[in-house]
Design an enzyme around this catalytic site. Structure first.
Site, short mmCIF file in Angstrom:
data_model
loop_
_atom_site.label_atom_id
_atom_site.label_comp_id
_atom_site.label_asym_id
_atom_site.label_seq_id
_atom_site.Cartn_x
_atom_site.Cartn_y
_atom_site.Cartn_z
CE LYS A 49 -3.46 -2.50 2.70
NZ LYS A 49 -4.36 -2.51 3.85
CG ASP A 91 -8.82 -5.24 7.23
OD1 ASP A 91 -8.46 -6.41 7.03
OD2 ASP A 91 -8.88 -4.40 6.31
#
Length: 496
Positions: free
Chosen positions: A197, A232
Site C-alpha cells: 500500500k 481488519d
C-alpha cells in the site's frame, strides 16, 4: 440496452458530424459502419468474456472450497494462505471495561476507545480520532513510524473523558488492527512479511510489529499494552459477532478484499500443538489471491501485466474497488481508439491509468435520466470526454458487464466458504440462520454490485437454503471488533 442496439445505424451519430457534405458519400458511410461494428463487437466480446452463468460461478465456488482445504492442510498448499488468527474466543456481549483499538490499514491511522457495559448496556461510550500518516513516515524508519503512532495514542489517551473509567491498578489494553501481510505467531504477536500500500518503512520487515509498537509506547511513556493483533477482516467478524451470535463469516469489499470465517480446529491439519479450548478459531483466508476458473478479459490481462504484482491477486483484481474502474477505462480506451466511441481522438485524460475510479462508474450507473446527463458530466470531468447519448449508453453497458462479473464472483466466493463449513459441520450452516458480515465502501455504496452478489448466492444455494443465509452490512465493525478482542484476550481475570 441490448447488444444489437449498439450495432444499429443509430449509433452512427457517435462518429460522424451530420454535415450535408458528408451525407450520401458511400466511402464515409462504409467507414461509419466499420466503426459501429467495431464498438459493437468490442462490447459483445467484453460481455461474453465477463459472463458468469451458473456453471462458471459453481466452478468458482467449488474451487474456492478445494483451495481452502489445501491451504489448511499445509502452508503453501494453495493460493489461499489460510492464516491462523489465534482468535479462539469471540465476543459474547458480556465484556465490560475500557479498551482501546488502533487501526493502521493504509495511509490513515485511527485510534478508538470504547467503554463496554456487559449484556445490559453493551457499548456505553465510544470516541475516536483519525489522522493521515505523514508521507515522509511512509518511507522513514520503523522507529519513526511507531513513535508517531505511540505519541498520537498518548495524545488521544490524555483526552479521555469522564465517560470512560479503568479499574485501579490496571493497564490500558489495545486491540491493534494491522492490515499488512503478517505471519501471526500468537494472539498478540506477528512478524511483518512485507510492507504494501505504498509503504517502504525500513527496519520492520521480519520483526514482530507488536514488539515495535510496545517499544515505541515505552519510549513515549505510554502505559498501555497490545493484547490482540488482528487483521481488519477478523476485526469485522468480531465486531459483528458481538451483536449477533449467528455471524460465522466476514467479508471486506472495499478498495481491496478479504474474507475470514469461524473454523473447527479439528479441520486444520496444519495446526500443530495444543488446540484451543473452544474447539474453534478464525481463519483469515486472504482470498484475494484465489485465481481458479475466473473469467478474464483482454483488459484484465493488460491491467495485470502493468501492475506491481503481475499474476498475483487475480480474484482481488476482478472483484475489488481498486480495479473495477480501471478495467472499464481500458475497455473505453480501446473503444475510443478502434471504434471512435468519443470522436476521432482518444482524450489524454482517458488514457491515464486509474483516471476512471470505481466511485465514478458507480455514480454513472445510478443515472436514470433520459439523457444520462450525469454520465456525460462524469465522462467530461473525469476523462475529458465529450459524449453523445448513444456513447453514454455504451459506457453504462461496459460498466455493468464488469460490475456484474465482480459481484457474482464475490457471491460465488462466499458460497465456497459456506460450502466448506457445511461439509465439515454436517448441516449446521445451511439448515439454520447463518450471517455473513460485510464491510467496505464498494459493498456499502454500489447497489448494483450488492444485488449481483446476492443473486449469485441465491442461484448457487437455491431459494430455500439461501433464505437462511443473511448477508448484512456491518459498517466499520473492524475498529470496535479489535477493542472487543482486546477485551476477550485481556491479561486480567475476566469479571464478565
Amino acid at each position: 440496452m441490448s447488444v444489437a442496439a449498439t450495432t444499429s445505424p443509430a449509433v452512427g451519430t457517435l462518429y460522424v458530424s451530420p454535415s450535408p457534405r458528408s451525407r450520401g458519400m458511400p466511402r464515409v458511410t462504409m467507414a461509419l459502419r466499420s466503426n459501429v461494428v467495431s464498438v459493437g463487437s468490442i462490447l459483445t466480446k467484453l460481455q461474453q468474456d465477463c459472463a458468469t452463468p451458473l456453471p462458471i460461478i459453481r466452478h468458482v465456488a467449488d474451487s474456492m472450497t478445494a483451495d481452502m482445504r489445501a491451504g489448511l492442510a499445509v502452508d503453501g498448499g494453495s493460493n489461499l494462505k489460510m492464516i491462523l488468527s489465534y482468535v479462539d474466543s469471540l465476543p459474547s456481549g458480556n465484556e465490560k471495561g475500557l479498551f482501546y483499538a488502533l487501526d493502521l490499514g493504509g495511509t490513515n491511522f485511527r485510534a478508538l476507545r470504547v467503554q463496554l457495559g456487559g449484556k445490559e448496556e453493551r457499548v456505553v461510550a465510544t470516541e475516536f480520532e483519525q489522522l493521515s500518516i505523514p508521507q515522509e513516515l511512509m518511507f522513514g524508519t520503523s522507529e519513526e513510524l511507531f513513535d508517531f503512532i505511540a505519541s498520537t495514542l498518548a495524545g488521544f489517551a490524555e483526552k479521555e473523558s469522564e465517560k470512560f473509567h479503568l479499574p485501579h491498578g490496571r493497564q490500558r489494553e489495545i486491540g491493534f488492527t494491522f492490515s499488512f501481510p503478517v505471519k501471526q505467531t500468537s494472539i498478540d504477536a506477528g512478524i511483518l512479511m512485507k510492507w504494501t500500500k505504498g509503504f517502504a518503512v525500513s527496519g520492520t520487515a521480519g520483526r514482530d510489529v507488536v514488539a515495535c509498537l510496545n517499544e515505541a509506547m515505552e519510549r513515549q511513556g505510554v502505559d498501555m499494552r497490545v493484547s490482540a493483533l488482528v487483521n481488519d477482516t477478523v476485526g469485522t467478524l468480531a465486531g459483528a459477532r458481538y451483536w449477533d451470535d449467528d455471524v460465522m463469516v466476514a467479508v471486506i469489499l472495499g478498495t481491496g478484499t478479504n474474507a475470514c470465517y469461524v473454523e473447527r480446529t479439528d479441520c486444520i491439519p496444519k495446526l500443530q500443538g495444543p488446540k484451543s479450548s473452544s474447539g474453534r478459531t478464525i481463519i483469515n483466508t486472504e482470498w484475494g489471491a484465489f485465481s481458479d476458473g475466473i473469467p478474464l478479459t483482454v483488459f484484465d490481462r493488460d491491467m495485470d501485466a502493468a501492475s506491481i504484482n503481475p499474476g498475483e491477486q487475480i480474484f482481488e483484481k476482478t472483484i475489488s474497488g481498486m480495479y473495477l474502474g480501471e478495467i472499464a477505462r481500458r475497455a473505453l480506451v480501446t473503444m475510443a481508439g478502434e471504434g471512435s466511441l468519443f470522436g476521432r481522438a482518444v482524450p489524454n485524460k482517458l488514457s491515464t491509468p486509474f483516471a476512471l475510479r470505481t466511485p465514478d462508474i458507480c455514480a454513472m450507473q445510478q443515472d436514470n435520466s433520459d439523457d444520462l446527463q450525469a454520465v456525460g458530466s462524469i465522462l467530461h470531468n473525469v476523462a475529458g470526454v465529450e459524449s453523445s447519448l448513444s456513447s453514454r449508453k455504451i459506457v453504462i453497458e461496459v460498466c455493468d458487464a464488469i460490475v456484474k462479473r465482480g459481484g457474482r464472483l464475490a457471491g460465488a466466493g462466499i458460497v465456497g466458504i459456506l460450502q466448506k463449513m457445511e461439509e465439515d459441520s454436517k448441516g449446521t450452516i445451511f439448515n439454520k440462520r447463518t450471517v455473513v458480515a460485510m464491510d467496505g465502501g464498494l459493498y456499502e455504496h454500489y447497489p448494483q454490485y450488492r444485488s449481483y452478489l446476492q443473486d449469485a448466492v441465491t442461484e448457487l444455494l437455491g431459494s430455500e437454503i439461501s433464505k437462511n443465509i443473511v448477508i448484512e452490512h456491518s459498517k466499520d465493525g473492524s475498529g470496535i471488533g479489535a477493542a472487543l478482542l482486546a477485551a476477550t484476550n485481556s491479561k486480567y481475570d475476566h469479571d464478565f
